[in-house]
Enzyme design. Structure first.
Site, PDB file in Angstrom:
ATOM      1  N   ASN A   1     -11.755  -3.046  -4.848  1.00  0.00           N
ATOM      2  CA  ASN A   1     -10.251  -2.219  -5.961  1.00  0.00           C
ATOM      3  C   ASN A   1     -11.604  -1.355  -7.382  1.00  0.00           C
ATOM      4  O   ASN A   1     -10.753  -0.398  -7.631  1.00  0.00           O
ATOM      5  CB  ASN A   1      -9.299  -2.332  -6.249  1.00  0.00           C
ATOM      6  CG  ASN A   1      -8.072  -2.276  -4.764  1.00  0.00           C
ATOM      7  OD1 ASN A   1      -7.053  -3.094  -5.030  1.00  0.00           O
ATOM      8  ND2 ASN A   1      -8.309  -1.211  -4.177  1.00  0.00           N
TER       9      ASN A   1
ATOM     10  N   ASP B   1       0.709  -0.817  -0.306  1.00  0.00           N
ATOM     11  CA  ASP B   1       0.154   0.214  -0.120  1.00  0.00           C
ATOM     12  C   ASP B   1       0.997   1.343  -0.091  1.00  0.00           C
ATOM     13  O   ASP B   1       2.335   1.238   0.437  1.00  0.00           O
ATOM     14  CB  ASP B   1      -1.548   0.204   1.520  1.00  0.00           C
ATOM     15  CG  ASP B   1      -2.104   0.828   1.380  1.00  0.00           C
ATOM     16  OD1 ASP B   1      -2.783   1.555   0.022  1.00  0.00           O
ATOM     17  OD2 ASP B   1      -2.644   1.127   2.227  1.00  0.00           O
TER      18      ASP B   1
HETATM   19  C1  IPE Z   1      -5.096  -3.035   0.143  1.00  0.00           C
HETATM   20  O1  IPE Z   1      -5.176  -1.568  -0.370  1.00  0.00           O
HETATM   21  C2  IPE Z   1      -5.437  -3.721  -1.363  1.00  0.00           C
HETATM   22  C3  IPE Z   1      -3.919  -3.871  -2.019  1.00  0.00           C
HETATM   23  C4  IPE Z   1      -2.828  -2.987  -1.766  1.00  0.00           C
HETATM   24  C5  IPE Z   1      -3.872  -4.369  -3.305  1.00  0.00           C
HETATM   25  P1  IPE Z   1      -6.172  -0.517  -0.384  1.00  0.00           P
HETATM   26  O2  IPE Z   1      -5.926   1.079  -0.499  1.00  0.00           O
HETATM   27  O3  IPE Z   1      -7.105  -0.744  -1.588  1.00  0.00           O
HETATM   28  O4  IPE Z   1      -6.804   0.052   1.301  1.00  0.00           O
HETATM   29  P2  IPE Z   1      -7.945   1.020   1.555  1.00  0.00           P
HETATM   30  O5  IPE Z   1      -8.748   1.210   0.667  1.00  0.00           O
HETATM   31  O6  IPE Z   1      -6.559   1.782   2.102  1.00  0.00           O
HETATM   32  O7  IPE Z   1      -8.675  -0.412   3.141  1.00  0.00           O
HETATM   33  C1  IPE Z   2      -1.840   0.406  -3.125  1.00  0.00           C
HETATM   34  O1  IPE Z   2      -1.588   1.957  -3.310  1.00  0.00           O
HETATM   35  C2  IPE Z   2      -1.834  -0.304  -5.057  1.00  0.00           C
HETATM   36  C3  IPE Z   2      -3.711  -1.176  -4.457  1.00  0.00           C
HETATM   37  C4  IPE Z   2      -3.892  -1.317  -4.029  1.00  0.00           C
HETATM   38  C5  IPE Z   2      -3.196  -1.366  -6.234  1.00  0.00           C
HETATM   39  P1  IPE Z   2      -2.446   3.023  -3.061  1.00  0.00           P
HETATM   40  O2  IPE Z   2      -2.703   2.506  -4.745  1.00  0.00           O
HETATM   41  O3  IPE Z   2      -3.807   2.441  -2.238  1.00  0.00           O
HETATM   42  O4  IPE Z   2      -1.916   4.096  -2.933  1.00  0.00           O
HETATM   43  P2  IPE Z   2      -2.027   4.858  -1.624  1.00  0.00           P
HETATM   44  O5  IPE Z   2      -2.883   3.667   0.238  1.00  0.00           O
HETATM   45  O6  IPE Z   2      -4.338   5.734  -1.784  1.00  0.00           O
HETATM   46  O7  IPE Z   2      -1.310   5.831  -1.046  1.00  0.00           O
HETATM   47 MG    MG Z   3      -4.368   2.554  -0.849  1.00  0.00          MG
END
Ligand code: IPE
Ligand code: IPE
Ligand code: MG
Length: 238
Positions: free
Chosen positions: A64, A16
């Protein structure tokens, strides 16, 4: 306190913080995802070198899909490019690729490349690299419950045969052991629907480092911390 002193055999990672990494640099979120692929490469290679038996990466959650279409499309393209581009590296490192999640919900071209990579690496005997794609922990449990109900209805399984052990066989993860260590980058203290059944006794380690910055030294730090943990599984210290 007695340290377990061991290396984790199965590491799972919630990768993340890609978006925040980009925002901190005044870049578009997509750049964070692109950089994140570099971390996937380095961490996979490092884990294979350390003889970790399995690395499970949360790459795309069921939730997602709620993101803007442009971002989802780019993530799918990065995934496809990764699958095609990493075949050599996977082979060289004797890695066996697997995937968990509702794979049939992914775009067809991604499914096709995934199937090729899985097939090509199926006889490799080193680390298992498992990608969680269109994955949701609750769906995994619901899917397992449905399949168990089917078996019972068809007379292949009795009600009393439903135990924790048999239930596990119906999960996407039936082939694997539970993760020993779950790493979350980006600092959020939550599980975000990842491996709900499997992490009941997993050691958690959260780092504020965003995924695109996550490197070998951070992995080493997590593994060292893991070795210091005392795992009791509800029992008492020796
Ligand atoms: C978790 O991250 C999913 C992945 C890393 C693929 P998210 O960014 O989707 O999680 P939330 O929304 O902050 O809980
Ligand atoms: C994790 O990074 C990647 C996926 C969930 C695919 P994020 O896109 O959630 O990054 P933040 O949490 O918005 O910084
Ligand atoms: Mg995230």
């Amino acid at each position: 306190m007695s340290e377990n002193g061991e290396a984790p055999s199965h590491i799972a990672i919630i990768m993340d913080g890609n978006g925040r990494w980009a925002r901190q640099r005044g870049l578009v979120r997509i750049r964070g995802h692109k950089e994140g692929v570099e971390s996937v490469r380095e961490i996979t290679r490092e884990c294979a070198k350390k003889h970790i038996r399995q690395l499970t990466l949360y790459a795309f959650s069921q939730e997602n899909w709620k993101r803007p279409r442009r971002e989802v499309n780019l993530l799918m393209k990065l995934l496809k490019d990764f699958l095609i581009g990493e075949r050599g590296e996977i082979e060289e490192n004797n890695i066996r690729l697997t995937a968990i999640g509702r794979i049939s919900g992914l775009p067809e071209d991604v499914q096709r490349e995934l199937a090729i990579s899985i097939e090509e690496s199926k006889d490799n005997t080193g680390m298992v690299l498992c990608l969680a794609l269109n994955y949701g922990g609750r769906s995994e449990i619901v899917d397992a419950a449905k399949n168990i109900a089917r078996s019972v209805k068809a007379g292949k399984m009795g009600l009393e045969e439903i135990t924790e052990e048999t239930f596990r066989r119906f999960l996407y993860t039936s082939e694997m052991t539970d993760p020993d260590l779950l790493i979350r980058t980006g600092g959020e203290m939550r599980v975000s629907n990842f491996l709900l059944w499997e992490i009941s006794y997993t050691e958690l380690w959260v780092t504020p480092v965003c995924w695109p910055d996550f490197r070998k030294r951070h992995l080493d730090e997590a593994i060292q911390e893991y070795a210091r943990r005392e795992r009791r599984f509800g029992g008492l210290q020796e």
